[in-house]
Design a protein around this motif. Structure first.
Motif, mmCIF file in Angstrom:
data_model
loop_
_atom_site.group_PDB
_atom_site.id
_atom_site.type_symbol
_atom_site.label_atom_id
_atom_site.label_comp_id
_atom_site.label_asym_id
_atom_site.label_seq_id
_atom_site.Cartn_x
_atom_site.Cartn_y
_atom_site.Cartn_z
ATOM 1 N N VAL A 137 40.203 77.364 85.773
ATOM 2 C CA VAL A 137 39.665 78.058 86.926
ATOM 3 C C VAL A 137 38.157 77.826 86.946
ATOM 4 O O VAL A 137 37.513 77.826 85.883
ATOM 5 C CB VAL A 137 39.985 79.572 86.865
ATOM 6 C CG1 VAL A 137 39.323 80.231 85.662
ATOM 7 C CG2 VAL A 137 39.559 80.279 88.149
ATOM 8 N N PRO A 138 37.567 77.557 88.111
ATOM 9 C CA PRO A 138 36.112 77.366 88.146
ATOM 10 C C PRO A 138 35.373 78.666 87.816
ATOM 11 O O PRO A 138 35.776 79.746 88.240
ATOM 12 C CB PRO A 138 35.838 76.919 89.578
ATOM 13 C CG PRO A 138 37.010 77.406 90.372
ATOM 14 C CD PRO A 138 38.181 77.373 89.442
ATOM 15 N N LEU A 139 34.298 78.533 87.054
ATOM 16 C CA LEU A 139 33.424 79.659 86.740
ATOM 17 C C LEU A 139 32.141 79.484 87.531
ATOM 18 O O LEU A 139 31.512 78.416 87.487
ATOM 19 C CB LEU A 139 33.125 79.711 85.239
ATOM 20 C CG LEU A 139 34.349 79.851 84.325
ATOM 21 C CD1 LEU A 139 33.917 79.857 82.853
ATOM 22 C CD2 LEU A 139 35.147 81.099 84.651
ATOM 23 N N VAL A 140 31.742 80.518 88.264
ATOM 24 C CA VAL A 140 30.606 80.427 89.168
ATOM 25 C C VAL A 140 29.698 81.633 88.967
ATOM 26 O O VAL A 140 30.068 82.610 88.320
ATOM 27 C CB VAL A 140 31.068 80.372 90.643
ATOM 28 C CG1 VAL A 140 32.057 79.233 90.860
ATOM 29 C CG2 VAL A 140 31.700 81.705 91.067
ATOM 30 N N SER A 141 28.514 81.562 89.565
ATOM 31 C CA SER A 141 27.608 82.701 89.600
ATOM 32 C C SER A 141 27.626 83.289 90.997
ATOM 33 O O SER A 141 27.788 82.562 91.981
ATOM 34 C CB SER A 141 26.184 82.287 89.227
ATOM 35 O OG SER A 141 25.285 83.358 89.421
ATOM 36 N N THR A 142 27.466 84.597 91.086
ATOM 37 C CA THR A 142 27.449 85.249 92.395
ATOM 38 C C THR A 142 26.085 85.127 93.072
ATOM 39 O O THR A 142 25.937 85.518 94.225
ATOM 40 C CB THR A 142 27.815 86.736 92.265
ATOM 41 O OG1 THR A 142 26.901 87.372 91.363
ATOM 42 C CG2 THR A 142 29.232 86.888 91.727
ATOM 43 N N ARG A 143 25.102 84.625 92.370
ATOM 44 C CA ARG A 143 23.767 84.449 92.950
ATOM 45 C C ARG A 143 23.181 83.132 92.445
ATOM 46 O O ARG A 143 23.683 82.533 91.497
ATOM 47 C CB ARG A 143 22.842 85.604 92.551
ATOM 48 C CG ARG A 143 22.556 85.687 91.056
ATOM 49 C CD ARG A 143 21.565 86.803 90.756
ATOM 50 N NE ARG A 143 21.112 86.790 89.375
ATOM 51 C CZ ARG A 143 21.661 87.464 88.393
ATOM 52 N NH1 ARG A 143 22.731 88.213 88.622
ATOM 53 N NH2 ARG A 143 21.168 87.412 87.162
ATOM 54 N N ASN A 144 22.131 82.692 93.088
ATOM 55 C CA ASN A 144 21.449 81.496 92.605
ATOM 56 C C ASN A 144 20.953 81.712 91.179
ATOM 57 O O ASN A 144 20.437 82.790 90.846
ATOM 58 C CB ASN A 144 20.255 81.151 93.495
ATOM 59 C CG ASN A 144 20.660 80.565 94.827
ATOM 60 O OD1 ASN A 144 21.838 80.314 95.080
ATOM 61 N ND2 ASN A 144 19.683 80.351 95.700
ATOM 62 N N ILE A 145 21.103 80.696 90.364
ATOM 63 C CA ILE A 145 20.554 80.744 89.011
ATOM 64 C C ILE A 145 19.142 80.179 89.083
ATOM 65 O O ILE A 145 18.920 78.968 88.993
ATOM 66 C CB ILE A 145 21.422 79.945 88.020
ATOM 67 C CG1 ILE A 145 22.851 80.476 88.007
ATOM 68 C CG2 ILE A 145 20.820 80.002 86.620
ATOM 69 C CD1 ILE A 145 22.989 81.903 87.529
ATOM 70 N N ASP A 146 18.182 81.069 89.330
ATOM 71 C CA ASP A 146 16.773 80.692 89.443
ATOM 72 C C ASP A 146 16.074 81.032 88.143
ATOM 73 O O ASP A 146 15.990 82.203 87.762
ATOM 74 C CB ASP A 146 16.097 81.437 90.599
ATOM 75 C CG ASP A 146 16.671 81.037 91.951
ATOM 76 O OD1 ASP A 146 17.064 79.875 92.095
ATOM 77 O OD2 ASP A 146 16.722 81.896 92.849
ATOM 78 N N VAL A 147 15.547 80.025 87.477
ATOM 79 C CA VAL A 147 14.926 80.209 86.172
ATOM 80 C C VAL A 147 13.478 79.742 86.234
ATOM 81 O O VAL A 147 13.179 78.687 86.798
ATOM 82 C CB VAL A 147 15.676 79.424 85.078
ATOM 83 C CG1 VAL A 147 15.130 79.747 83.698
ATOM 84 C CG2 VAL A 147 17.176 79.728 85.128
ATOM 85 N N LEU A 148 12.581 80.549 85.696
ATOM 86 C CA LEU A 148 11.193 80.119 85.564
ATOM 87 C C LEU A 148 11.083 79.254 84.319
ATOM 88 O O LEU A 148 11.360 79.707 83.208
ATOM 89 C CB LEU A 148 10.262 81.331 85.435
ATOM 90 C CG LEU A 148 9.760 81.951 86.735
ATOM 91 C CD1 LEU A 148 9.065 83.273 86.445
ATOM 92 C CD2 LEU A 148 8.794 81.012 87.420
ATOM 93 N N LEU A 149 10.669 77.999 84.517
ATOM 94 C CA LEU A 149 10.577 77.061 83.404
ATOM 95 C C LEU A 149 9.230 76.355 83.447
ATOM 96 O O LEU A 149 8.612 76.236 84.502
ATOM 97 C CB LEU A 149 11.709 76.033 83.469
ATOM 98 C CG LEU A 149 13.119 76.589 83.230
ATOM 99 C CD1 LEU A 149 14.158 75.523 83.530
ATOM 100 C CD2 LEU A 149 13.265 77.095 81.813
ATOM 101 N N PRO A 150 8.773 75.871 82.294
ATOM 102 C CA PRO A 150 7.453 75.225 82.249
ATOM 103 C C PRO A 150 7.393 73.961 83.088
ATOM 104 O O PRO A 150 8.381 73.242 83.231
ATOM 105 C CB PRO A 150 7.266 74.901 80.756
ATOM 106 C CG PRO A 150 8.238 75.771 80.037
ATOM 107 C CD PRO A 150 9.389 75.953 80.967
ATOM 108 N N ASN A 151 6.213 73.693 83.639
ATOM 109 C CA ASN A 151 5.969 72.405 84.270
ATOM 110 C C ASN A 151 5.986 71.324 83.200
ATOM 111 O O ASN A 151 5.511 71.531 82.081
ATOM 112 C CB ASN A 151 4.596 72.398 84.952
ATOM 113 C CG ASN A 151 4.598 73.210 86.231
ATOM 114 O OD1 ASN A 151 5.179 72.802 87.226
ATOM 115 N ND2 ASN A 151 3.959 74.356 86.202
#
Length: 384
Positions: A299-313
């Motif tokens: 079964v596909p596993l999904v997120s209910t919201r965007n996975i927005d992550v703060l990551l280094p430049n």
């Protein structure tokens, strides 16, 4: 049922670099922690779980404990609290121990004014009066503080008194302090603005906010600072800028000036060295979870919201993405069932985590297919 850890889904690469910019925050603080509560991302951590005595920074936890009591209807803002001789002598003007709201002995003061005395005047008498008003004694209130800390995830903190007096020091960590800041912002947004009240006049005595960080860091609206004779200066700051809030905690500094400079460096680093990366969009398949006894084996596993992550430049980032879930999932499986979590892992451990749910329903299979699944599990186990 056992925990299945899916293999890494890949590294995060392809970020634009910033010319002449450091790849990450650099600080001389012995302990520092930077957290972005909106996405749940740990941006920076240096000795995050090393214990230190917070001094007057304890009063942030004192306020949080009173906020919780107000939310639970154990106290009312207009409720009057009596000023005991102990509170007057130990925390008031006769104590000679610094900050006070100059509460008069045997007078009665509202919880709201006491909170202003605590957060604007940094009053030791305010802290003791609130503790006695709620629990009858500082010791009982301190236990309440510690219990609340454990409940909200401050697992390495223990509080000895509501003032931060060093005779019996409290103990905390910079990670726990950042968690406290997140708790206050998210769970007590109605009372949180009290931390930024610029001044308060009580008993005809005018005092400006004694938080040494307010007005010194752009958009900072809380929380406080402390000093312990053995462990030095510490600070907890929260900044909301252009819709992004970050919380930073530092400790082990040598002076108030050093604390301010360090906290400013760490907080500003959130904008100087990090960008938002959308790793997955809402509803996008992140991984496939195994299903036992269903018409489909996955079964596909999904997120209910965007996975927005703060990551280094930077051009290449050593971050891995993994999904962890309890499996195999037992059919029938309903769409939207919480199944596990996605984790973004850096060199210092997990920097981000968010829940994943099943992206569709899976009906129960035939008796024969369920028997085959059972035999496979018996002979080979389940491999994620």
């Amino acid at each position: 049922m056992r925990a299945l850890v899916l293999a890494s889904l890949g590294s995060l690469t392809g970020f634009p670099s910033i010319a002449n910019a450091a790849e990450t925050i650099v600080t001389k603080a012995p302990m520092a922690f930077l957290f972005e509560p909106g996405s749940g991302t740990i941006l920076f951590a240096k000795e995050p779980d090393k214990p230190f005595a917070p001094g007057a920074l304890v009063k942030v936890m004192t306020a949080a404990t009173v906020f919780k009591a107000l939310k639970d209807d154990e106290l009312k803002l207009d409720q009057l609290c009596k000023v005991s001789e102990h509170a007057w002598r130990s925390g008031g003007a006769p104590s000679g121990r610094g900050a006070t709201m100059f509460a008069a002995i045997k007078s009665e003061i509202s919880v709201e004014d006491l909170l202003k005395g605590l957060l604007v005047h940094n009053g030791n008498d305010s802290a003791i009066i609130l503790a006695e008003c709620l629990d009858g004694s500082e010791d009982a209130f301190s236990k309440r503080m510690t219990d609340l800390a454990q409940t909200i995830g401050m697992t390495n903190s223990k509080f000895a008194n509501p003032t931060g007096y060093p005779e019996v020091p409290s103990q905390t960590t910079v990670r726990d302090q950042a968690r406290l800041g997140e708790y206050l912002v998210e769970e007590h947004d109605d009372l949180y603005p009290m931390f930024a009240i610029p001044e308060f006049t009580w008993n005809k005595i005018f005092q400006r906010n004694k938080n040494p960080l307010l007005g010194e860091i752009r958009n900072l609206d809380g929380l406080g600072g402390g000093n312990d004779p053995n462990d030095g200066f510490s600070g907890l700051g929260s900044v909301d800028r252009n819709g992004r809030r970050v919380i930073a905690s530092v400790a082990g500094l040598t002076s108030d000036k050093h604390r301010l400079q360090t906290l400013k460096e760490v907080l500003e680093g959130a904008w100087d060295y990090f960008i938002v990366k959308t790793v997955f969009t809402a509803g996008e398949t992140i991984a496939d979870g195994r299903v036992h006894g269903g018409v489909e084996s996955t079964v596909p596993l999904v997120s209910t919201r965007n996975i927005d992550v703060l990551l280094p430049n930077g051009e290449t980032l050593e971050y891995r993405i993994r999904v962890v879930y309890e499996g195999p999932l037992q059919a029938p499986v309903e769409e939207g069932t919480k199944a596990g979590e996605i984790r973004v892992i850096g060199k210092d451990g997990i920097v981000y985590r968010a829940p994943v749910v099943t992206g569709q329903s899976v009906a129960e299979g035939t008796l024969f297919s369920r028997a085959i699944d059972g035999l496979q599990e018996l002979l080979f186990g389940w491999i994620g």
